[in-house]
Motif scaffolding. Structure first.
Motif, PDB file in Angstrom:
ATOM      1  N   ILE A   2      -3.481   2.633 -13.374  1.00 39.78           N
ATOM      2  CA  ILE A   2      -2.332   2.050 -14.063  1.00 39.78           C
ATOM      3  C   ILE A   2      -2.598   2.123 -15.561  1.00 39.78           C
ATOM      4  O   ILE A   2      -3.656   1.692 -16.031  1.00 39.78           O
ATOM      5  CB  ILE A   2      -2.105   0.579 -13.670  1.00 39.78           C
ATOM      6  N   ASP A   3      -1.650   2.654 -16.307  1.00 38.65           N
ATOM      7  CA  ASP A   3      -1.710   2.643 -17.760  1.00 38.65           C
ATOM      8  C   ASP A   3      -1.087   1.322 -18.215  1.00 38.65           C
ATOM      9  O   ASP A   3       0.132   1.146 -18.187  1.00 38.65           O
ATOM     10  CB  ASP A   3      -0.939   3.839 -18.325  1.00 38.65           C
ATOM     11  N   LEU A   4      -1.926   0.360 -18.607  1.00 38.67           N
ATOM     12  CA  LEU A   4      -1.437  -0.978 -18.921  1.00 38.67           C
ATOM     13  C   LEU A   4      -0.541  -1.007 -20.157  1.00 38.67           C
ATOM     14  O   LEU A   4       0.336  -1.873 -20.261  1.00 38.67           O
ATOM     15  CB  LEU A   4      -2.618  -1.929 -19.103  1.00 38.67           C
ATOM     16  N   ASP A   5      -0.743  -0.088 -21.087  1.00 38.57           N
ATOM     17  CA  ASP A   5       0.129  -0.045 -22.262  1.00 38.57           C
ATOM     18  C   ASP A   5       1.549   0.333 -21.860  1.00 38.57           C
ATOM     19  O   ASP A   5       2.525  -0.314 -22.264  1.00 38.57           O
ATOM     20  CB  ASP A   5      -0.412   0.955 -23.287  1.00 38.57           C
ATOM     21  N   HIS A   6       1.681   1.391 -21.059  1.00 34.34           N
ATOM     22  CA  HIS A   6       3.002   1.804 -20.587  1.00 34.34           C
ATOM     23  C   HIS A   6       3.599   0.750 -19.662  1.00 34.34           C
ATOM     24  O   HIS A   6       4.810   0.483 -19.696  1.00 34.34           O
ATOM     25  CB  HIS A   6       2.897   3.138 -19.854  1.00 34.34           C
ATOM     26  N   PHE A   7       2.753   0.173 -18.819  1.00 34.78           N
ATOM     27  CA  PHE A   7       3.185  -0.868 -17.885  1.00 34.78           C
ATOM     28  C   PHE A   7       3.823  -2.038 -18.647  1.00 34.78           C
ATOM     29  O   PHE A   7       4.888  -2.536 -18.271  1.00 34.78           O
ATOM     30  CB  PHE A   7       1.973  -1.323 -17.079  1.00 34.78           C
ATOM     31  N   ALA A   8       3.176  -2.478 -19.727  1.00 36.59           N
ATOM     32  CA  ALA A   8       3.686  -3.607 -20.507  1.00 36.59           C
ATOM     33  C   ALA A   8       5.034  -3.275 -21.143  1.00 36.59           C
ATOM     34  O   ALA A   8       5.927  -4.131 -21.211  1.00 36.59           O
ATOM     35  CB  ALA A   8       2.675  -3.999 -21.581  1.00 36.59           C
ATOM     36  N   VAL A  17      -2.457  -7.535  -5.091  1.00 37.33           N
ATOM     37  CA  VAL A  17      -2.368  -8.963  -5.389  1.00 37.33           C
ATOM     38  C   VAL A  17      -2.633  -9.226  -6.863  1.00 37.33           C
ATOM     39  O   VAL A  17      -1.910  -9.993  -7.513  1.00 37.33           O
ATOM     40  CB  VAL A  17      -3.364  -9.759  -4.511  1.00 37.33           C
ATOM     41  N   GLU A  18      -3.669  -8.578  -7.404  1.00 40.01           N
ATOM     42  CA  GLU A  18      -3.993  -8.824  -8.807  1.00 40.01           C
ATOM     43  C   GLU A  18      -2.888  -8.351  -9.738  1.00 40.01           C
ATOM     44  O   GLU A  18      -2.589  -9.002 -10.752  1.00 40.01           O
ATOM     45  CB  GLU A  18      -5.313  -8.157  -9.177  1.00 40.01           C
ATOM     46  N   MET A  19      -2.233  -7.226  -9.404  1.00 38.46           N
ATOM     47  CA  MET A  19      -1.121  -6.766 -10.230  1.00 38.46           C
ATOM     48  C   MET A  19       0.086  -7.697 -10.094  1.00 38.46           C
ATOM     49  O   MET A  19       0.805  -7.939 -11.071  1.00 38.46           O
ATOM     50  CB  MET A  19      -0.743  -5.337  -9.862  1.00 38.46           C
ATOM     51  N   ILE A  20       0.304  -8.240  -8.903  1.00 42.82           N
ATOM     52  CA  ILE A  20       1.390  -9.207  -8.727  1.00 42.82           C
ATOM     53  C   ILE A  20       1.130 -10.437  -9.594  1.00 42.82           C
ATOM     54  O   ILE A  20       2.034 -10.940 -10.271  1.00 42.82           O
ATOM     55  CB  ILE A  20       1.553  -9.586  -7.241  1.00 42.82           C
ATOM     56  N   HIS A  21      -0.114 -10.933  -9.588  1.00 52.02           N
ATOM     57  CA  HIS A  21      -0.462 -12.068 -10.455  1.00 52.02           C
ATOM     58  C   HIS A  21      -0.186 -11.732 -11.923  1.00 52.02           C
ATOM     59  O   HIS A  21       0.374 -12.550 -12.667  1.00 52.02           O
ATOM     60  CB  HIS A  21      -1.934 -12.431 -10.283  1.00 52.02           C
ATOM     61  N   ARG A  66      -2.821   4.953  -0.331  1.00 55.90           N
ATOM     62  CA  ARG A  66      -3.806   6.039  -0.310  1.00 55.90           C
ATOM     63  C   ARG A  66      -5.112   5.683  -1.017  1.00 55.90           C
ATOM     64  O   ARG A  66      -6.073   6.439  -0.936  1.00 55.90           O
ATOM     65  CB  ARG A  66      -3.206   7.283  -0.970  1.00 55.90           C
ATOM     66  N   PHE A  67      -5.122   4.566  -1.736  1.00 54.29           N
ATOM     67  CA  PHE A  67      -6.292   4.224  -2.537  1.00 54.29           C
ATOM     68  C   PHE A  67      -6.663   2.754  -2.341  1.00 54.29           C
ATOM     69  O   PHE A  67      -5.787   1.903  -2.182  1.00 54.29           O
ATOM     70  CB  PHE A  67      -6.020   4.487  -4.025  1.00 54.29           C
ATOM     71  N   ASN A  68      -7.955   2.472  -2.377  1.00 55.48           N
ATOM     72  CA  ASN A  68      -8.444   1.106  -2.231  1.00 55.48           C
ATOM     73  C   ASN A  68      -8.361   0.312  -3.524  1.00 55.48           C
ATOM     74  O   ASN A  68      -8.382  -0.921  -3.493  1.00 55.48           O
ATOM     75  CB  ASN A  68      -9.895   1.099  -1.741  1.00 55.48           C
ATOM     76  N   GLU A  69      -8.321   1.009  -4.652  1.00 51.40           N
ATOM     77  CA  GLU A  69      -8.279   0.310  -5.926  1.00 51.40           C
ATOM     78  C   GLU A  69      -7.456   1.085  -6.943  1.00 51.40           C
ATOM     79  O   GLU A  69      -7.209   2.287  -6.788  1.00 51.40           O
ATOM     80  CB  GLU A  69      -9.688   0.076  -6.476  1.00 51.40           C
ATOM     81  N   LEU A  70      -7.036   0.354  -7.962  1.00 47.46           N
ATOM     82  CA  LEU A  70      -6.336   0.937  -9.104  1.00 47.46           C
ATOM     83  C   LEU A  70      -7.192   0.710 -10.344  1.00 47.46           C
ATOM     84  O   LEU A  70      -7.591  -0.431 -10.624  1.00 47.46           O
ATOM     85  CB  LEU A  70      -4.971   0.259  -9.305  1.00 47.46           C
ATOM     86  N   ASP A  76     -10.867  -2.326 -16.221  1.00 44.98           N
ATOM     87  CA  ASP A  76     -11.039  -3.115 -14.995  1.00 44.98           C
ATOM     88  C   ASP A  76     -10.526  -2.288 -13.818  1.00 44.98           C
ATOM     89  O   ASP A  76      -9.928  -1.214 -14.007  1.00 44.98           O
ATOM     90  CB  ASP A  76     -10.256  -4.423 -15.098  1.00 44.98           C
ATOM     91  N   SER A  77     -10.744  -2.781 -12.621  1.00 43.31           N
ATOM     92  CA  SER A  77     -10.135  -2.201 -11.423  1.00 43.31           C
ATOM     93  C   SER A  77      -9.636  -3.341 -10.556  1.00 43.31           C
ATOM     94  O   SER A  77     -10.213  -4.434 -10.550  1.00 43.31           O
ATOM     95  CB  SER A  77     -11.134  -1.324 -10.655  1.00 43.31           C
ATOM     96  N   VAL A  78      -8.533  -3.103  -9.856  1.00 49.34           N
ATOM     97  CA  VAL A  78      -7.962  -4.119  -8.972  1.00 49.34           C
ATOM     98  C   VAL A  78      -7.747  -3.501  -7.601  1.00 49.34           C
ATOM     99  O   VAL A  78      -7.473  -2.309  -7.471  1.00 49.34           O
ATOM    100  CB  VAL A  78      -6.636  -4.683  -9.524  1.00 49.34           C
ATOM    101  N   ARG A  79      -7.863  -4.331  -6.583  1.00 51.41           N
ATOM    102  CA  ARG A  79      -7.692  -3.836  -5.216  1.00 51.41           C
ATOM    103  C   ARG A  79      -6.214  -3.704  -4.852  1.00 51.41           C
ATOM    104  O   ARG A  79      -5.388  -4.514  -5.258  1.00 51.41           O
ATOM    105  CB  ARG A  79      -8.386  -4.777  -4.238  1.00 51.41           C
ATOM    106  N   THR A  80      -5.919  -2.682  -4.082  1.00 45.93           N
ATOM    107  CA  THR A  80      -4.600  -2.525  -3.485  1.00 45.93           C
ATOM    108  C   THR A  80      -4.566  -3.299  -2.170  1.00 45.93           C
ATOM    109  O   THR A  80      -5.583  -3.845  -1.722  1.00 45.93           O
ATOM    110  CB  THR A  80      -4.307  -1.046  -3.195  1.00 45.93           C
ATOM    111  N   TYR A  81      -3.376  -3.348  -1.532  1.00 41.51           N
ATOM    112  CA  TYR A  81      -3.319  -3.930  -0.193  1.00 41.51           C
ATOM    113  C   TYR A  81      -4.318  -3.224   0.729  1.00 41.51           C
ATOM    114  O   TYR A  81      -5.006  -3.864   1.528  1.00 41.51           O
ATOM    115  CB  TYR A  81      -1.915  -3.774   0.403  1.00 41.51           C
ATOM    116  N   ARG A  82      -4.384  -1.923   0.624  1.00 42.84           N
ATOM    117  CA  ARG A  82      -5.332  -1.164   1.447  1.00 42.84           C
ATOM    118  C   ARG A  82      -6.760  -1.611   1.166  1.00 42.84           C
ATOM    119  O   ARG A  82      -7.573  -1.767   2.082  1.00 42.84           O
ATOM    120  CB  ARG A  82      -5.175   0.333   1.186  1.00 42.84           C
ATOM    121  N   GLY A  83      -7.083  -1.818  -0.107  1.00 46.36           N
ATOM    122  CA  GLY A  83      -8.413  -2.290  -0.457  1.00 46.36           C
ATOM    123  C   GLY A  83      -8.697  -3.687   0.053  1.00 46.36           C
ATOM    124  O   GLY A  83      -9.865  -4.058   0.230  1.00 46.36           O
TER     125      GLY A  83
END
Length: 397
Positions: A23-29, A54-58, A370-374, A384-391
């Motif tokens: 995730i590109d946090l600058d573009h995301f923001a 979950v972490e991205m939802i938070h 498809r991925f355990n983390e972002l 940082d890295s955050v877990r996906t639902y799969r992770g």
């Protein structure tokens, strides 16, 4: 289209295992702020299927009071997120799976707000039966169909049989006649407006037709939603919320005064299926990087992995697309493969063995399956890295 170029991402990913999603946090923001501005005075309910972390939802829900509540795609997902501390959760799709409804009932008994979606009496009967056994009252919302039927054209998606005042009133009375369920909301998602690109390069005529059909549909479905909301209220129902829209329809959904909240999720990650809307532009904020592992001949490199195909109607627009370096493209007779993806390159950058090729997925949250983390990229590095639902070892469908 992107603020950040290939050297930026290549440097950020240099010491990380590939393939990797990021995730590109600058573009995301920037995308999040655009959604806030486009929503006007209405709050936004976050569509979790488009995020799946979950972490991205938070992170999203902490952005400000304009983000209010979650719109989940599975009852089991809603119950799990409630157990993780989230509240004010609406499930966007009906389910009569007893195990999952009991999980939701447990969270309701613990004080969490979870509203289940219905569009027929059979669903109401089964949910009520479980609610009685669990000793709780389960809030329900009616899914109002928002498709338009023009002469020779069905413009919309096949969702709900509730498509007018009479069918909504009938279902509302079935809910009111049972003691362990209560009608609290209505959702009217105009998918044909929110989910169809209308300014696609090389498709001027088709885009013009879609814009024309959207204009006609908006007038009709907004009036339908207003009429149903008014009728339900006159019939004695106290609706806590009326949900409408999606990333692609904020402006038109806001025209309906009966709507109390909007819904969005894809507009944060900005997948390729949201590249070509006339009314707004997004920045690519999510992608994945594949390593170059072969160079079979000049002008072609082969990457590991890559066959991350999006759901929906079969077509090239469901394929992941090479993004950076510029000048890369899929090869038609091989496309994105199960274990390898060859690409042609014709730009100024010649990828070498081990270099990353950046891709974008056609849809938002499906990438996370498809991925355990972002990996979270900011200021040119992975912070940082955050877990996906799969992770998290969660799979709901």
């Amino acid at each position: 289209m992107s603020m950040h170029d290939y050297p930026y991402y290549r440097a950020a990913l240099a010491n990380h295992r590939l393939p990797a999603a990021f995730i590109d946090l600058d573009h995301f923001a920037i995308n999040l702020e655009h959604l806030r501005l486009r929503a006007g005075n209405l709050p936004i309910r976050l569509v979790t299927k488009s995020v799946r972390s979950v972490e991205m939802i938070h992170r999203i829900m902490s952005a400000g009071p304009f983000m209010r509540g979650l719109l989940c795609y599975s009852v089991g997902e809603a119950a799990w997120l409630a157990s993780e501390g989230f509240n004010d959760i609406v499930v966007a799709y009906p389910s009569v799976e007893p195990t999952e409804i009991r999980m939701a009932a447990t969270q309701i008994r613990n004080g969490r707000s979870i509203t289940l979606m219905v569009d027929c009496v059979e669903q109401v009967i089964q949910i009520n039966r479980i609610a009685v056994a669990e000793g709780v009252v389960i809030p329900l919302a009616i899914d109002l169909d928002m498709s338009s039927a023009f002469p020779g054209i069905y413009f919309g998606v096949h969702r709900s049989p509730v498509d007018d005042v009479s069918t909504a009133i009938k279902l509302g009375r079935e809910i009111a006649g049972r003691k362990s369920v209560v009608l609290q909301g209505l959702m009217g998602y105009e998918g044909q407006v929110a989910g169809l690109m209308d300014d696609v390069p090389g498709e001027a005529i088709k885009s013009s037709v879609i814009r024309y059909l959207k204009r006609k549909s908006i007038i009709e479905v907004n009036a339908r939603r207003q009429a149903v909301v008014e009728a339900l209220k006159k019939d004695g129902h106290r609706l806590r919320f009326v949900n409408g829209g999606g990333t692609g329809s904020f402006e038109s959904t806001r025209q309906d005064p009966s709507v109390t909240e909007l819904a969005a999720g894809s507009g944060l990650y900005a997948p390729t299926l949201f590249d070509h809307y006339r009314g707004f532009k997004l920045l690519p904020a999510a992608g994945f990087a594949l390593p170059v592992t072969r160079i079979p001949k000049g002008g072609v490199v082969t990457c590991s992995g890559g066959g991350y195909i999006a759901s929906g109607p079969i077509g090239k627009n469901r394929l992941p697309q090479p993004w950076l370096p510029a000048g890369c493209s899929l090869i038609d007779n091989e496309s994105a493969g199960e274990v390898q993806t060859p690409i042609r390159h014709s730009g100024v950058t010649t990828p070498a063995i081990g270099d990353p090729i950046l891709f974008r997925h056609a849809k938002a949250g499906e990438l996370c399956e498809r991925f355990n983390e972002l990996l979270l990229i900011q200021d040119g590095r992975v912070i940082d890295s955050v877990r996906t639902y799969r992770g998290e070892r969660k799979s709901f469908f």
